[in-house]
Design a protein around this motif. Structure first.
Motif, PDB file in Angstrom:
ATOM      1  N   ALA A  12      11.002   0.202   5.429  1.00 34.08           N
ATOM      2  CA  ALA A  12      10.805   1.227   4.983  1.00 34.08           C
ATOM      3  C   ALA A  12       9.390   1.889   5.451  1.00 34.08           C
ATOM      4  O   ALA A  12       8.433   1.143   5.298  1.00 34.08           O
ATOM      5  CB  ALA A  12      11.089   1.250   3.369  1.00 34.08           C
ATOM      6  N   LEU A  13       9.219   3.087   5.704  1.00 34.46           N
ATOM      7  CA  LEU A  13       8.118   3.572   6.229  1.00 34.46           C
ATOM      8  C   LEU A  13       7.837   4.925   5.574  1.00 34.46           C
ATOM      9  O   LEU A  13       8.750   5.982   5.362  1.00 34.46           O
ATOM     10  CB  LEU A  13       8.292   3.887   7.732  1.00 34.46           C
ATOM     11  CG  LEU A  13       7.039   4.354   8.630  1.00 34.46           C
ATOM     12  CD1 LEU A  13       5.885   3.278   8.447  1.00 34.46           C
ATOM     13  CD2 LEU A  13       7.778   4.306   9.996  1.00 34.46           C
ATOM     14  N   ASP A  14       6.540   5.049   4.932  1.00 35.64           N
ATOM     15  CA  ASP A  14       5.997   6.018   4.217  1.00 35.64           C
ATOM     16  C   ASP A  14       6.598   6.345   3.019  1.00 35.64           C
ATOM     17  O   ASP A  14       6.115   6.670   1.944  1.00 35.64           O
ATOM     18  CB  ASP A  14       6.242   7.309   5.239  1.00 35.64           C
ATOM     19  CG  ASP A  14       5.427   8.546   4.417  1.00 35.64           C
ATOM     20  OD1 ASP A  14       4.224   8.554   4.129  1.00 35.64           O
ATOM     21  OD2 ASP A  14       6.107   9.439   3.981  1.00 35.64           O
ATOM     22  N   ARG A  15       7.998   6.201   2.834  1.00 27.36           N
ATOM     23  CA  ARG A  15       8.527   6.327   1.449  1.00 27.36           C
ATOM     24  C   ARG A  15       9.598   5.084   1.216  1.00 27.36           C
ATOM     25  O   ARG A  15      10.048   4.516   2.272  1.00 27.36           O
ATOM     26  CB  ARG A  15       9.401   7.578   1.386  1.00 27.36           C
ATOM     27  CG  ARG A  15       8.540   8.697   1.798  1.00 27.36           C
ATOM     28  CD  ARG A  15       9.513   9.981   1.777  1.00 27.36           C
ATOM     29  NE  ARG A  15       8.869  11.161   2.304  1.00 27.36           N
ATOM     30  CZ  ARG A  15       9.451  12.214   2.718  1.00 27.36           C
ATOM     31  NH1 ARG A  15      10.819  12.438   2.249  1.00 27.36           N
ATOM     32  NH2 ARG A  15       8.797  13.464   3.088  1.00 27.36           N
ATOM     33  N   ASN A  16       9.570   4.628  -0.002  1.00 26.09           N
ATOM     34  CA  ASN A  16      10.275   3.406  -0.491  1.00 26.09           C
ATOM     35  C   ASN A  16      11.166   3.775  -1.532  1.00 26.09           C
ATOM     36  O   ASN A  16      10.598   4.212  -2.426  1.00 26.09           O
ATOM     37  CB  ASN A  16       9.280   2.327  -0.744  1.00 26.09           C
ATOM     38  CG  ASN A  16       9.859   0.848  -0.504  1.00 26.09           C
ATOM     39  OD1 ASN A  16      10.869   0.862   0.081  1.00 26.09           O
ATOM     40  ND2 ASN A  16       9.338  -0.164  -1.154  1.00 26.09           N
TER      41      ASN A  16
ATOM     42  N   ALA B 242      16.071   0.302  -4.439  1.00 24.45           N
ATOM     43  CA  ALA B 242      16.326  -0.532  -3.187  1.00 24.45           C
ATOM     44  C   ALA B 242      15.438  -0.328  -2.048  1.00 24.45           C
ATOM     45  O   ALA B 242      15.305   0.082  -0.994  1.00 24.45           O
ATOM     46  CB  ALA B 242      17.616  -0.033  -2.389  1.00 24.45           C
ATOM     47  N   PRO B 243      14.181  -1.146  -2.487  1.00 23.49           N
ATOM     48  CA  PRO B 243      13.137  -1.110  -1.609  1.00 23.49           C
ATOM     49  C   PRO B 243      13.513  -1.924  -0.272  1.00 23.49           C
ATOM     50  O   PRO B 243      14.164  -2.893  -0.067  1.00 23.49           O
ATOM     51  CB  PRO B 243      12.119  -1.961  -2.278  1.00 23.49           C
ATOM     52  CG  PRO B 243      12.777  -2.805  -3.381  1.00 23.49           C
ATOM     53  CD  PRO B 243      14.061  -2.003  -3.458  1.00 23.49           C
ATOM     54  N   GLY B 244      12.631  -1.529   1.039  1.00 21.29           N
ATOM     55  CA  GLY B 244      13.039  -2.037   2.204  1.00 21.29           C
ATOM     56  C   GLY B 244      12.517  -3.669   2.098  1.00 21.29           C
ATOM     57  O   GLY B 244      11.845  -4.023   1.175  1.00 21.29           O
ATOM     58  N   ASP B 245      12.803  -4.441   3.145  1.00 17.43           N
ATOM     59  CA  ASP B 245      12.277  -5.821   3.187  1.00 17.43           C
ATOM     60  C   ASP B 245      10.911  -5.707   3.409  1.00 17.43           C
ATOM     61  O   ASP B 245      10.170  -6.761   3.009  1.00 17.43           O
ATOM     62  CB  ASP B 245      13.107  -6.359   4.360  1.00 17.43           C
ATOM     63  CG  ASP B 245      14.661  -6.546   4.189  1.00 17.43           C
ATOM     64  OD1 ASP B 245      14.948  -7.096   3.235  1.00 17.43           O
ATOM     65  OD2 ASP B 245      15.394  -5.883   5.067  1.00 17.43           O
ATOM     66  N   THR B 246      10.307  -4.818   4.077  1.00 14.74           N
ATOM     67  CA  THR B 246       8.820  -4.480   4.115  1.00 14.74           C
ATOM     68  C   THR B 246       8.647  -2.965   3.978  1.00 14.74           C
ATOM     69  O   THR B 246       9.421  -2.301   4.287  1.00 14.74           O
ATOM     70  CB  THR B 246       8.181  -5.185   5.543  1.00 14.74           C
ATOM     71  OG1 THR B 246       6.890  -5.139   5.260  1.00 14.74           O
ATOM     72  CG2 THR B 246       8.538  -4.313   6.367  1.00 14.74           C
ATOM     73  N   PHE B 247       7.379  -2.820   3.572  1.00 16.54           N
ATOM     74  CA  PHE B 247       7.191  -1.313   3.280  1.00 16.54           C
ATOM     75  C   PHE B 247       5.815  -1.141   3.824  1.00 16.54           C
ATOM     76  O   PHE B 247       4.744  -1.643   3.412  1.00 16.54           O
ATOM     77  CB  PHE B 247       7.127  -0.856   1.864  1.00 16.54           C
ATOM     78  CG  PHE B 247       6.784   0.304   1.399  1.00 16.54           C
ATOM     79  CD1 PHE B 247       7.385   1.638   2.121  1.00 16.54           C
ATOM     80  CD2 PHE B 247       5.728   0.588   0.308  1.00 16.54           C
ATOM     81  CE1 PHE B 247       6.822   2.905   1.796  1.00 16.54           C
ATOM     82  CE2 PHE B 247       5.272   1.998   0.170  1.00 16.54           C
ATOM     83  CZ  PHE B 247       6.085   3.122   0.694  1.00 16.54           C
ATOM     84  N   ILE B 248       5.731  -0.120   4.833  1.00 22.21           N
ATOM     85  CA  ILE B 248       4.491   0.371   5.647  1.00 22.21           C
ATOM     86  C   ILE B 248       4.418   1.958   5.217  1.00 22.21           C
ATOM     87  O   ILE B 248       5.166   2.764   5.172  1.00 22.21           O
ATOM     88  CB  ILE B 248       4.695  -0.015   6.976  1.00 22.21           C
ATOM     89  CG1 ILE B 248       5.086  -1.220   7.425  1.00 22.21           C
ATOM     90  CG2 ILE B 248       3.596   0.546   7.817  1.00 22.21           C
ATOM     91  CD1 ILE B 248       5.596  -1.459   8.863  1.00 22.21           C
ATOM     92  N   ALA B 249       2.954   1.943   4.601  1.00 19.54           N
ATOM     93  CA  ALA B 249       2.755   3.419   4.273  1.00 19.54           C
ATOM     94  C   ALA B 249       1.307   3.322   4.089  1.00 19.54           C
ATOM     95  O   ALA B 249       0.547   2.338   4.229  1.00 19.54           O
ATOM     96  CB  ALA B 249       3.283   3.566   2.900  1.00 19.54           C
ATOM     97  N   SER B 250       0.576   4.519   4.282  1.00 17.92           N
ATOM     98  CA  SER B 250      -0.820   4.909   3.867  1.00 17.92           C
ATOM     99  C   SER B 250      -1.291   4.165   2.462  1.00 17.92           C
ATOM    100  O   SER B 250      -0.130   4.283   1.545  1.00 17.92           O
ATOM    101  CB  SER B 250      -1.379   6.031   4.133  1.00 17.92           C
ATOM    102  OG  SER B 250      -1.136   6.549   5.314  1.00 17.92           O
ATOM    103  N   ASP B 251      -2.220   3.721   2.278  1.00 16.51           N
ATOM    104  CA  ASP B 251      -2.791   3.327   0.876  1.00 16.51           C
ATOM    105  C   ASP B 251      -3.063   4.891   0.142  1.00 16.51           C
ATOM    106  O   ASP B 251      -4.231   5.239  -0.120  1.00 16.51           O
ATOM    107  CB  ASP B 251      -3.819   2.390   0.869  1.00 16.51           C
ATOM    108  CG  ASP B 251      -4.425   2.253  -0.406  1.00 16.51           C
ATOM    109  OD1 ASP B 251      -3.759   2.707  -1.613  1.00 16.51           O
ATOM    110  OD2 ASP B 251      -5.275   1.250  -0.688  1.00 16.51           O
ATOM    111  N   SER B 252      -2.074   5.659  -0.195  1.00 17.58           N
ATOM    112  CA  SER B 252      -2.228   6.831  -0.835  1.00 17.58           C
ATOM    113  C   SER B 252      -3.021   7.108  -2.106  1.00 17.58           C
ATOM    114  O   SER B 252      -3.524   8.063  -2.341  1.00 17.58           O
ATOM    115  CB  SER B 252      -0.900   7.701  -1.011  1.00 17.58           C
ATOM    116  OG  SER B 252      -0.223   7.812   0.386  1.00 17.58           O
ATOM    117  N   VAL B 253      -3.008   6.068  -2.949  1.00 15.04           N
ATOM    118  CA  VAL B 253      -3.571   6.111  -4.280  1.00 15.04           C
ATOM    119  C   VAL B 253      -5.004   6.039  -3.906  1.00 15.04           C
ATOM    120  O   VAL B 253      -5.914   7.045  -4.321  1.00 15.04           O
ATOM    121  CB  VAL B 253      -3.022   4.888  -5.161  1.00 15.04           C
ATOM    122  CG1 VAL B 253      -4.201   4.889  -6.247  1.00 15.04           C
ATOM    123  CG2 VAL B 253      -1.730   5.065  -5.448  1.00 15.04           C
ATOM    124  N   THR B 254      -5.436   5.317  -3.118  1.00 17.56           N
ATOM    125  CA  THR B 254      -7.061   5.051  -2.744  1.00 17.56           C
ATOM    126  C   THR B 254      -7.386   6.238  -2.088  1.00 17.56           C
ATOM    127  O   THR B 254      -8.693   6.665  -2.425  1.00 17.56           O
ATOM    128  CB  THR B 254      -7.291   3.803  -1.962  1.00 17.56           C
ATOM    129  OG1 THR B 254      -6.923   2.760  -2.696  1.00 17.56           O
ATOM    130  CG2 THR B 254      -8.759   3.722  -1.406  1.00 17.56           C
TER     131      THR B 254
END
Length: 310
Positions: free
Chosen positions: A114-118, A122-134
Motif C-alpha cells: 500500500a502506497l500513500d494511502r492504506n 484491509a491494510p497492505g502487507d507493508t505501507f509506504i508513505a510520508s510521515d504526514s503527521v510530523t
C-alpha cells in the motif's frame, strides 16, 4: 532534527536491505501498479520511478489508472489478478471500497504494497508513505512563525477519510496548538484538485474577506487558493502553503506564489515500493509501516528539488 535523521537512516537501511535481498530474484517478475489518479503529479512521479526501476531490474510493470474512481479501481485490480501478477503496488483512489482490492489480491495469494494511502479495514502487507503527521506539524509551526502567530486561517481539505487527509489534519492541528491567536475560520473539502481549490477558496473569501492564511492539504488545492487570492484583490497579504512538493508547487514556491510546501520523496518511495513488492513475493521480512520524511520547502531551499526531484 534528530527524528528526521533517524527517519532518513531507517529509510536508507530498509532500501539497502531490500535491494540486497531482492535483486537476485527480481528478473522476470510481473508487478501490478494500481494508481489512484495519474492527473496528480505526485502519483505520476511514483509511476515514473516504479517503471524506471522495473526496467533496470528486468521486472514487467503493468500500470492502471483509476482516474479517481474507486469502482474503476476495483475492476482494474481484479483484471490484474487474472493476469497473474506476482505482487501489487496499490494507491487507493479514495476511502470508499479501498479494502476490496487488497482482500481480492490476498485471496489470490498476491502480496500488496500500500502506497500513500492504506485501507483501514484491509491494510497492505507493508505501507509506504510520508510521515504526514510530523510534516504537517512542521508546516503549522512554519505558518505560526511567518505570521507572528496571529491570523485567520482557512483550510482546503482533501478526500475525507483517506489516510493523507487524516494525518495532515492531525499534525497541522497539533502544530497550531502552539499559536492560539491563529484561528481556523473555514474548513472545506476541495478533493485534492486545483479547480475545486479555486472555487472553494473563492467562496471562503466571499464569506470572510479577512482571511490571512490558506493551507491546501495538497499543492494543487493551494495553487487554486493562491489564484483565488489574486483575483480577490484583497487589502491584506495572504500566506498560502501546500503539501506534496509537486513540480507545479515547487515552481510556485520559487516564484513566491506559495510560501512553502512539504516535499514528499516520491521518486524514492516508488523505488522502495518496488523493492518491497519483490521482497514480499520472495517471502522476505518487510516492515509493516515504512514512513518517509517530507521536507519543509521554501524559496531558500527549493532549487535543488526542482532540478532533481527526490
Amino acid at each position: 532534527m534528530l527524528k528526521s535523521k533517524k527517519l532518513l537512516l531507517s529509510t536508507l537501511f530498509t532500501a539497502m536491505t531490500l535491494g540486497a535481498s531482492t535483486h537476485v530474484f527480481a528478473e522476470g517478475l510481473t508487478i501490478g501498479l494500481s494508481v489512484a489518479n495519474l492527473q496528480a503529479d505526485f502519483f505520476n512521479q511514483i509511476k515514473q520511478s516504479v517503471e524506471a526501476e522495473g526496467k533496470k531490474k528486468g521486472i514487467k510493470i503493468i500500470t492502471v489508472d483509476a482516474q479517481g474512481n474507486s469502482a474503476t479501481q476495483v475492476s482494474q485490480v481484479q483484471d490484474l489478478i487474472t493476469r497473474q501478477i506476482d505482487a501489487l503496488i496499490y494507491i487507493p483512489a479514495g476511502a470508499t471500497a479501498a479494502g476490496i482490492p487488497v482482500k481480492a489480491a490476498r485471496a489470490a495469494g498476491i502480496p500488496v504494497v500500500a502506497l500513500d494511502r492504506n485501507a483501514p479495514d484491509a491494510p497492505g502487507d507493508t505501507f509506504i508513505a510520508s510521515d504526514s503527521v510530523t510534516a504537517a506539524r512542521q508546516l503549522a509551526e512554519y505558518v505560526g512563525k511567518v505570521t507572528g502567530g496571529k491570523g485567520r486561517l482557512a483550510i482546503l481539505q482533501g478526500q475525507i477519510g483517506t489516510s493523507p487527509e487524516n494525518d495532515r489534519a492531525k499534525g497541522f492541528s497539533e502544530g497550531l496548538a502552539k499559536f492560539p491567536e491563529l484561528k481556523v475560520v473555514a474548513e472545506q473539502p476541495a478533493e485534492w484538485a486545483q479547480d475545486r481549490g479555486f472555487a472553494v477558496a473563492q467562496d471562503m473569501l466571499q464569506r470572510d474577506p479577512n482571511i490571512t492564511v490558506f493551507f491546501g492539504r495538497a499543492d494543487a488545492m493551494a495553487l487554486g487558493a493562491a489564484q483565488a487570492v489574486k483575483v480577490a484583490n484583497l487589502s491584506q497579504p495572504v500566506t498560502v502553503v501546500g503539501f506534496d512538493g509537486d513540480v507545479a508547487g515547487l515552481k510556485a514556491v520559487a516564484a513566491g506564489t506559495l510560501s512553502a510546501t512539504m516535499t514528499q520523496q516520491s521518486q524514492m518511495m516508488g523505488r522502495l515500493a518496488l523493492e518491497s513488492a519483490v521482497a514480499l513475493k520472495e517471502g522476505k521480512e518487510v516492515p509493516k509501516i515504512q514512513l518517509q520524511e517530507a521536507i519543509l520547502t521554501t524559496k531558500d531551499n527549493v532549487a535543488p528539488f526542482i532540478a532533481n526531484h527526490p
